[in-house]
Design a protein around this motif. Structure first.
Motif, PDB file in Angstrom:
ATOM      1  N   LEU A 148      13.461  -0.813  10.332  1.00  0.00           N
ATOM      2  CA  LEU A 148      12.039   0.074  10.298  1.00  0.00           C
ATOM      3  C   LEU A 148      11.857   0.257   8.758  1.00  0.00           C
ATOM      4  O   LEU A 148      10.655   0.237   7.471  1.00  0.00           O
ATOM      5  CB  LEU A 148      11.710   1.407  10.903  1.00  0.00           C
ATOM      6  CG  LEU A 148      11.517   0.631  12.315  1.00  0.00           C
ATOM      7  CD1 LEU A 148      11.756   1.634  13.301  1.00  0.00           C
ATOM      8  CD2 LEU A 148      10.550  -0.013  12.853  1.00  0.00           C
ATOM      9  N   LYS A 149      12.710   0.884   8.298  1.00  0.00           N
ATOM     10  CA  LYS A 149      13.007   1.986   7.321  1.00  0.00           C
ATOM     11  C   LYS A 149      13.001   1.016   5.553  1.00  0.00           C
ATOM     12  O   LYS A 149      12.234   1.081   5.410  1.00  0.00           O
ATOM     13  CB  LYS A 149      14.532   2.532   6.956  1.00  0.00           C
ATOM     14  CG  LYS A 149      14.303   3.543   7.770  1.00  0.00           C
ATOM     15  CD  LYS A 149      15.300   4.723   6.862  1.00  0.00           C
ATOM     16  CE  LYS A 149      15.600   6.228   7.686  1.00  0.00           C
ATOM     17  NZ  LYS A 149      14.398   6.679   8.720  1.00  0.00           N
ATOM     18  N   ALA A 150      13.115  -0.596   6.262  1.00  0.00           N
ATOM     19  CA  ALA A 150      13.209  -1.518   5.078  1.00  0.00           C
ATOM     20  C   ALA A 150      12.185  -1.669   4.768  1.00  0.00           C
ATOM     21  O   ALA A 150      11.760  -2.393   4.112  1.00  0.00           O
ATOM     22  CB  ALA A 150      14.352  -2.724   5.037  1.00  0.00           C
ATOM     23  N   ILE A 151      11.010  -1.956   6.419  1.00  0.00           N
ATOM     24  CA  ILE A 151       9.750  -2.360   6.225  1.00  0.00           C
ATOM     25  C   ILE A 151       8.871  -1.306   5.538  1.00  0.00           C
ATOM     26  O   ILE A 151       8.280  -1.643   4.745  1.00  0.00           O
ATOM     27  CB  ILE A 151       9.319  -2.997   7.566  1.00  0.00           C
ATOM     28  CG1 ILE A 151       9.628  -4.126   7.752  1.00  0.00           C
ATOM     29  CG2 ILE A 151       7.790  -3.197   7.650  1.00  0.00           C
ATOM     30  CD1 ILE A 151       9.995  -5.350   7.204  1.00  0.00           C
ATOM     31  N   TYR A 152       9.086  -0.307   5.806  1.00  0.00           N
ATOM     32  CA  TYR A 152       8.446   0.653   5.585  1.00  0.00           C
ATOM     33  C   TYR A 152       8.651   0.630   4.099  1.00  0.00           C
ATOM     34  O   TYR A 152       7.041   1.484   3.204  1.00  0.00           O
ATOM     35  CB  TYR A 152       8.748   2.337   6.181  1.00  0.00           C
ATOM     36  CG  TYR A 152       7.927   2.059   7.585  1.00  0.00           C
ATOM     37  CD1 TYR A 152       6.877   1.574   7.558  1.00  0.00           C
ATOM     38  CD2 TYR A 152       8.885   2.511   8.665  1.00  0.00           C
ATOM     39  CE1 TYR A 152       6.351   1.473   9.382  1.00  0.00           C
ATOM     40  CE2 TYR A 152       7.942   2.923   9.844  1.00  0.00           C
ATOM     41  CZ  TYR A 152       7.262   1.496  10.334  1.00  0.00           C
ATOM     42  OH  TYR A 152       6.972   1.887  11.695  1.00  0.00           O
ATOM     43  N   ASP A 153       9.422   0.484   3.295  1.00  0.00           N
ATOM     44  CA  ASP A 153      10.089   0.456   1.850  1.00  0.00           C
ATOM     45  C   ASP A 153       9.692  -0.250   0.743  1.00  0.00           C
ATOM     46  O   ASP A 153       9.940  -0.627   0.191  1.00  0.00           O
ATOM     47  CB  ASP A 153      11.505   1.296   1.797  1.00  0.00           C
ATOM     48  CG  ASP A 153      11.925   2.681   1.918  1.00  0.00           C
ATOM     49  OD1 ASP A 153      10.826   3.210   2.253  1.00  0.00           O
ATOM     50  OD2 ASP A 153      13.368   2.380   2.082  1.00  0.00           O
ATOM     51  N   GLY A 154       9.045  -1.122   1.656  1.00  0.00           N
ATOM     52  CA  GLY A 154       7.888  -2.608   1.073  1.00  0.00           C
ATOM     53  C   GLY A 154       8.850  -4.257   1.312  1.00  0.00           C
ATOM     54  O   GLY A 154       8.343  -4.705   0.787  1.00  0.00           O
ATOM     55  N   ASN A 155       9.853  -3.907   2.209  1.00  0.00           N
ATOM     56  CA  ASN A 155      11.026  -4.755   1.444  1.00  0.00           C
ATOM     57  C   ASN A 155      11.000  -5.773   3.070  1.00  0.00           C
ATOM     58  O   ASN A 155      11.604  -5.681   3.678  1.00  0.00           O
ATOM     59  CB  ASN A 155      12.063  -4.596   1.776  1.00  0.00           C
ATOM     60  CG  ASN A 155      12.357  -3.594   0.783  1.00  0.00           C
ATOM     61  OD1 ASN A 155      12.026  -3.253  -0.681  1.00  0.00           O
ATOM     62  ND2 ASN A 155      13.563  -2.382   0.799  1.00  0.00           N
ATOM     63  N   THR A 156      10.030  -6.902   2.829  1.00  0.00           N
ATOM     64  CA  THR A 156       9.168  -7.669   3.728  1.00  0.00           C
ATOM     65  C   THR A 156      10.130  -8.667   4.238  1.00  0.00           C
ATOM     66  O   THR A 156      10.455  -9.141   4.957  1.00  0.00           O
ATOM     67  CB  THR A 156       7.940  -8.307   3.841  1.00  0.00           C
ATOM     68  OG1 THR A 156       8.281  -8.780   2.715  1.00  0.00           O
ATOM     69  CG2 THR A 156       6.725  -6.945   3.717  1.00  0.00           C
ATOM     70  N   GLU A 157      11.243  -9.117   2.821  1.00  0.00           N
ATOM     71  CA  GLU A 157      12.238  -9.965   2.671  1.00  0.00           C
ATOM     72  C   GLU A 157      13.576  -9.957   3.840  1.00  0.00           C
ATOM     73  O   GLU A 157      13.737  -7.826   3.225  1.00  0.00           O
ATOM     74  CB  GLU A 157      12.479 -10.551   1.835  1.00  0.00           C
ATOM     75  CG  GLU A 157      11.259 -11.028   1.206  1.00  0.00           C
ATOM     76  CD  GLU A 157      10.330 -12.817   2.026  1.00  0.00           C
ATOM     77  OE1 GLU A 157      11.673 -13.624   2.749  1.00  0.00           O
ATOM     78  OE2 GLU A 157       9.630 -12.953   2.678  1.00  0.00           O
ATOM     79  N   THR A 158      14.297 -10.363   3.872  1.00  0.00           N
ATOM     80  CA  THR A 158      15.793  -9.535   4.543  1.00  0.00           C
ATOM     81  C   THR A 158      16.599  -9.548   3.059  1.00  0.00           C
ATOM     82  O   THR A 158      16.829 -10.785   2.672  1.00  0.00           O
ATOM     83  CB  THR A 158      16.677 -10.585   5.570  1.00  0.00           C
ATOM     84  OG1 THR A 158      15.682 -10.623   6.625  1.00  0.00           O
ATOM     85  CG2 THR A 158      17.755  -9.975   5.785  1.00  0.00           C
TER      86      THR A 158
END
Length: 178
Positions: free
Chosen positions: A26-36
C-alpha cells in the motif's frame, strides 16, 4: 448447524506478517511506485524464505484472517447503506485482477473470488480454501493481491490511506489486551 468453515474453527495465523506485506505494498503504491521494486521484492522473498514451511503456512492463514476482517468491515459498511457487499466488492476485485496478468494468473482469480465470497458470507477463507487441497504457487501472488485490493478498497471508502491496516492493528492490540 455449524459449518466446517466456521471462523471459530480457523487458525488466525501470522496476521502481523501478512499485514506487514499488505502495508508495504500500500505504501509503495501511495508513494507512486506502481512497478514492483526489485530490491523490495528481494527483501520480501528473503523474509518469506526465512519463515520456513510452517511460518509460510501461518502467514497464509494470517492473510486469510485479514481478508476475513476486511470483508467483515466491508459487509457492515455496505449493509449500513442497504447494499450487498458481494455485489459491490467481488466484481470490482475480479475485474482489477484481470488487469494484473503479470501478478495474478487467470487460473487463480476464481479461487480468490471464492475466498472473498466465503469471507463475505461469514465463512473462514482459510478453511474454505483448505477443502480444495494445498495452496498452489500461482495462488500466492493472487492472495497477496486480494488482501491488498480489499485494503485499498477500504482506504478509498474511508478516504484514509492507513485506515485498513490501522483497523487490523487496533484489533490485534485489543485482542492482546484481552
Amino acid at each position: 448447524m455449524s459449518s466446517p468453515c466456521d471462523p471459530r474453527h480457523a487458525p488466525a495465523g501470522d496476521v502481523g506478517s501478512a499485514l506487514m506485506m499488505i502495508d508495504s505494498r500500500l505504501k509503495a503504491i501511495y508513494d507512486g511506485n506502481t512497478e514492483t521494486d526489485p530490491e523490495q521484492q528481494a527483501l520480501v522473498d528473503q523474509f518469506a524464505a526465512s519463515l520456513g514451511r510452517q511460518g509460510l503456512e501461518d502467514m497464509l492463514d494470517g492473510a486469510c484472517t485479514v481478508i476475513f476482517m476486511f470483508m467483515k468491515w466491508l459487509r457492515m459498511a455496505y449493509e449500513d447503506h442497504d447494499k450487498d457487499v458481494i455485489a459491490y466488492v467481488v466484481p470490482n476485485l475480479v475485474a482489477t485482477m484481470h488487469m494484473m496478468p503479470k501478478s495474478v494468473r487467470p487460473e487463480a482469480i476464481p479461487t480468490m473470488a471464492g475466498l472473498v465470497i466465503a469471507a463475505g458470507t461469514d465463512l473462514s477463507p482459510s478453511l474454505w480454501r483448505k477443502q480444495y487441497g494445498d495452496w498452489t504457487t500461482d495462488e500466492m501472488n493472487a492472495l497477496e493481491a486480494t488482501a491488498f485490493l480489499l485494503a485499498e478498497h477500504i482506504n478509498r471508502l474511508t478516504d484514509d490511506h492507513d485506515f485498513a491496516t490501522r483497523m487490523i492493528t487496533t484489533a490485534l492490540s485489543e485482542s492482546d489486551r484481552a
